[in-house]
Design an enzyme around this catalytic site. Sequence first.
Site, PDB file in Angstrom:
ATOM      1  N   GLU A  96       0.879  -1.063   0.118  1.00  0.00           N
ATOM      2  CA  GLU A  96       0.064  -0.071   0.119  1.00  0.00           C
ATOM      3  C   GLU A  96       0.865   1.427  -0.007  1.00  0.00           C
ATOM      4  O   GLU A  96       0.441   2.280  -0.622  1.00  0.00           O
ATOM      5  CB  GLU A  96      -0.904   0.081   1.260  1.00  0.00           C
ATOM      6  CG  GLU A  96      -1.875   1.211   1.052  1.00  0.00           C
ATOM      7  CD  GLU A  96      -2.593   1.197   2.570  1.00  0.00           C
ATOM      8  OE1 GLU A  96      -3.723   2.259   2.700  1.00  0.00           O
ATOM      9  OE2 GLU A  96      -2.595   0.239   3.474  1.00  0.00           O
ATOM     10  N   ASP A  97       1.790   1.284   0.539  1.00  0.00           N
ATOM     11  CA  ASP A  97       2.714   2.551   0.949  1.00  0.00           C
ATOM     12  C   ASP A  97       3.978   2.561   0.335  1.00  0.00           C
ATOM     13  O   ASP A  97       4.722   3.568   0.242  1.00  0.00           O
ATOM     14  CB  ASP A  97       3.049   2.617   2.540  1.00  0.00           C
ATOM     15  CG  ASP A  97       1.775   3.063   3.212  1.00  0.00           C
ATOM     16  OD1 ASP A  97       0.775   3.368   2.433  1.00  0.00           O
ATOM     17  OD2 ASP A  97       1.601   2.747   4.566  1.00  0.00           O
TER      18      ASP A  97
END
Length: 229
Positions: free
Chosen positions: A80-81
Site C-alpha cells: 500500500e505504501d
Amino acid sequence: MTQGDLYHLSVDDLEARVLGHWPTLAEACRFAKKCHEGQQRKNGGPYIEHPLRVALLIKETGGVSDESLACAALLHDVVEDTKLSIKDINKAVGKNIGRIVDGLTKISILSKKKDHSVQAENYRRMLLTLHNDIRVILIKIADRLHNMRTIQYLSDIKKEKIASESLYIYAPLAHRVGLFNIKDELEDLSLKSINPKIYKSIKDKFDKSQKNQEQMANRINRSRGYNFR
C-alpha cells in the site's frame, strides 16, 4: 506490554523484542526496514516503528505466536505504501505471507472507497468473510489499535473518521474474535477522541465508583477482623 512500554521503545528495541519472539524473522525485519526506508509517521518517527509495534501487539496482547502472522504484520503496509507489489512480497518471503499481505491491502483499498457511516455493518461482515485466514483480521485489529494509540498526531477530520471506524467497526470485530481487552481499549480511545468531555465525565464517575467499592470492601473486611496491610 503496556501502551507506555510500547511508546518509549526505540526501533532497535522493538526489533530486538520481535526477534526475541521470532528469531527466524531477522531477514523479514531487514526487508521491512529497507521497504520503508526514509518514510515517517505523523509523529516524526521512522515508519518502521509501526509494523514492528503491530507485530508485538499481536504477540503480547493476543498471545499469538504464529510466525507467518508476525511476518505479515511486519510487511502489512509495504504494497500500500511503497512501489513494491505482491509478486515482490511472494519472492521475498513466500506466497503464504503474500496471501495475507494481499488480503490486508485489498481491505485497505476497500476501506477508502466505502462510506463507513452508512455501510459499517457491511464492511465489518466483509472483513470477517472476505478471507478464510483469520490472520488478516488479527493484523487489521492490531494495526487499528496502534493507529488509535497515536491518533493525537492526526488532523481533526482524520481523527473523527478513524475514531468512528474504530468504535463502530473494529471494537465489535475485536469482540467477535475474542480480543476483549483490545475491544475495551478501542472503545475508550474512540470515545476519548470523539467526545472528550463525555469520556472524562464517564471516567470520573467510574473512578469514583471504583474508589467507593474499594472503601466499602475495606470496611467490610475490617468489621470481619481481616487486615490485608
